[in-house]
Design a protein around this motif. Sequence first.
Motif, PDB file in Angstrom:
ATOM      1  N   LEU A   9      27.394  78.288   9.604  1.00 17.37           N
ATOM      2  CA  LEU A   9      27.416  76.969   8.971  1.00 17.37           C
ATOM      3  C   LEU A   9      28.408  76.948   7.824  1.00 17.37           C
ATOM      4  N   ILE A  10      29.183  75.886   7.746  1.00 18.55           N
ATOM      5  CA  ILE A  10      29.990  75.618   6.553  1.00 18.55           C
ATOM      6  C   ILE A  10      29.385  74.388   5.895  1.00 18.55           C
ATOM      7  N   GLY A  11      28.796  74.586   4.734  1.00 19.97           N
ATOM      8  CA  GLY A  11      28.047  73.548   4.033  1.00 19.97           C
ATOM      9  C   GLY A  11      26.563  73.826   4.129  1.00 19.97           C
ATOM     10  N   GLY A  20      25.237  83.086   9.566  1.00 20.66           N
ATOM     11  CA  GLY A  20      25.337  82.978   8.121  1.00 20.66           C
ATOM     12  C   GLY A  20      25.957  81.660   7.724  1.00 20.66           C
ATOM     13  N   ILE A  21      26.182  81.510   6.409  1.00 18.14           N
ATOM     14  CA  ILE A  21      26.723  80.248   5.895  1.00 18.14           C
ATOM     15  C   ILE A  21      27.794  80.502   4.848  1.00 18.14           C
ATOM     16  N   TRP A  22      28.588  79.458   4.620  1.00 20.26           N
ATOM     17  CA  TRP A  22      29.477  79.427   3.457  1.00 20.26           C
ATOM     18  C   TRP A  22      29.382  78.050   2.829  1.00 20.26           C
ATOM     19  N   ASP A  23      29.338  78.000   1.501  1.00 24.24           N
ATOM     20  CA  ASP A  23      29.355  76.752   0.752  1.00 24.24           C
ATOM     21  C   ASP A  23      30.152  76.999  -0.523  1.00 24.24           C
ATOM     22  N   ILE A  24      30.974  76.020  -0.921  1.00 20.30           N
ATOM     23  CA  ILE A  24      31.786  76.206  -2.130  1.00 20.30           C
ATOM     24  C   ILE A  24      30.933  76.187  -3.390  1.00 20.30           C
ATOM     25  N   ARG A  41      24.250  76.391  -3.932  1.00 25.62           N
ATOM     26  CA  ARG A  41      23.864  76.315  -2.534  1.00 25.62           C
ATOM     27  C   ARG A  41      23.912  77.691  -1.875  1.00 25.62           C
ATOM     28  N   ARG A  42      24.892  78.523  -2.275  1.00 24.81           N
ATOM     29  CA  ARG A  42      24.955  79.883  -1.733  1.00 24.81           C
ATOM     30  C   ARG A  42      23.723  80.684  -2.150  1.00 24.81           C
ATOM     31  N   GLU A  43      23.312  80.515  -3.397  1.00 24.69           N
ATOM     32  CA  GLU A  43      22.106  81.197  -3.867  1.00 24.69           C
ATOM     33  C   GLU A  43      20.868  80.709  -3.121  1.00 24.69           C
ATOM     34  N   ALA A  44      20.829  79.397  -2.828  1.00 25.82           N
ATOM     35  CA  ALA A  44      19.692  78.846  -2.095  1.00 25.82           C
ATOM     36  C   ALA A  44      19.618  79.460  -0.698  1.00 25.82           C
ATOM     37  N   TYR A  48      28.493  84.382   3.469  1.00 30.78           N
ATOM     38  CA  TYR A  48      29.849  84.934   3.529  1.00 30.78           C
ATOM     39  C   TYR A  48      30.516  84.858   2.155  1.00 30.78           C
ATOM     40  N   GLN A  49      31.531  85.684   1.969  1.00 27.02           N
ATOM     41  CA  GLN A  49      32.230  85.721   0.683  1.00 27.02           C
ATOM     42  C   GLN A  49      33.196  84.556   0.492  1.00 27.02           C
ATOM     43  N   SER A  50      33.599  83.939   1.597  1.00 27.54           N
ATOM     44  CA  SER A  50      34.515  82.795   1.549  1.00 27.54           C
ATOM     45  C   SER A  50      34.517  82.145   2.922  1.00 27.54           C
ATOM     46  N   GLN A  51      35.173  80.999   3.016  1.00 24.90           N
ATOM     47  CA  GLN A  51      35.308  80.358   4.320  1.00 24.90           C
ATOM     48  C   GLN A  51      36.116  81.239   5.261  1.00 24.90           C
ATOM     49  N   GLN A  52      37.174  81.867   4.723  1.00 24.02           N
ATOM     50  CA  GLN A  52      37.994  82.733   5.566  1.00 24.02           C
ATOM     51  C   GLN A  52      37.204  83.947   6.029  1.00 24.02           C
TER      52      GLN A  52
END
Length: 350
Positions: A10-12, A34-38, A42-45, A54-58
């Motif tokens: 998921l992104i977001g 897994g997920i990525w969020d800027i 939200r990442r902590e949630a 993930y550490q980044s979108q890339q």
Amino acid sequence: MEKKKLHIALIGYGGMGSWHARMLNKISETCLCGIWDIDPVRREAAASDGIHVYQSQQDLLNDITVEAVTIATPNDTHLPVALAVMSAGKHVICEKPVALNSEELTQMADYSRKMGVFFTVHQNRRWDEDYLIIKQLYERQSLGKIFNIESRVHGSRGIPGDWRNQKEHGGGMVLDWGVHLLDQMTMMLGSRKPKSVFAQLTNVTNEAVDDGFRALFQFDNQLTFLVEVGTSNFISMPRWYIQGENGTAIIHDWKLNGEIVMVSDWEKRDAVPVVTAAGLTKTMAPRTDETVKKYPLPEVHADIRDFYRNVNACIHEGAKPFIQLDEVMEVMHIMEAVFRSAEQNCVVYL
């Protein structure tokens, strides 16, 4: 033989992103990677929910185990994020509205074909049971010839205070809720296409974007379809109201409270006049009890998990997508007509 699982990231991870995560964890045919969020909050949630972050979108796109990515970010970011995901050779499931306009959608669809990846849109309210009940009544012509359908969503808290009230992020109720109701309209009526629309936008609580709208569509054979969204309605009107020559059906809310009333005796036409403060009327007097009959709404059941099951089948088995891109494009063109009609204060012919 057990079906192959679809590995999805998921992104977001906002409201809908976290909803997708919970849904994916309930489906045996999918695996959430897994997920990525800027947003670090939200990442902590997500981490506290036991989900890999993930550490980044890339970093997410570099994960070779990820086959598909669901995009649940603000509307204006769907295009660049989708193109990045497709460039990584991964399939795309995008939240609605898929794009801000038909040109962006065309760009996304063309690029998905170029990259040879699957691309679909999460039009989840095709599984709403209130909609499916009305769709069944329409398709079966249970009320006789249908001449009017009204679809409404009302709230009383104004437009949400996040990015949805900002024009640059693709906010506003046409794009937020209109895309759902217009998609339901087009799916219900199938080959019957709207001939025209007259629309009005409201800005009661927000000047930047529409916080509500009314759009009246004219179809062939004298069918009208009203779509309305309001965010300043302290007394909500019915979710659905459908009229046929032989009866009327109403659904008040998402709890499916409602009923069907149909004529049982056309011969008894005499009316008891209604006395008003300034006179009386027979024209608007209600029918007597012995000339009508009430029925409960039909039961229709749906399983939203079928959306991701279908995505899995499309990617791994070549199945036909439940959500077709030409259907999504049709709704996008209708939304653009709604905006043109409201801006020009005129009927727009489709």
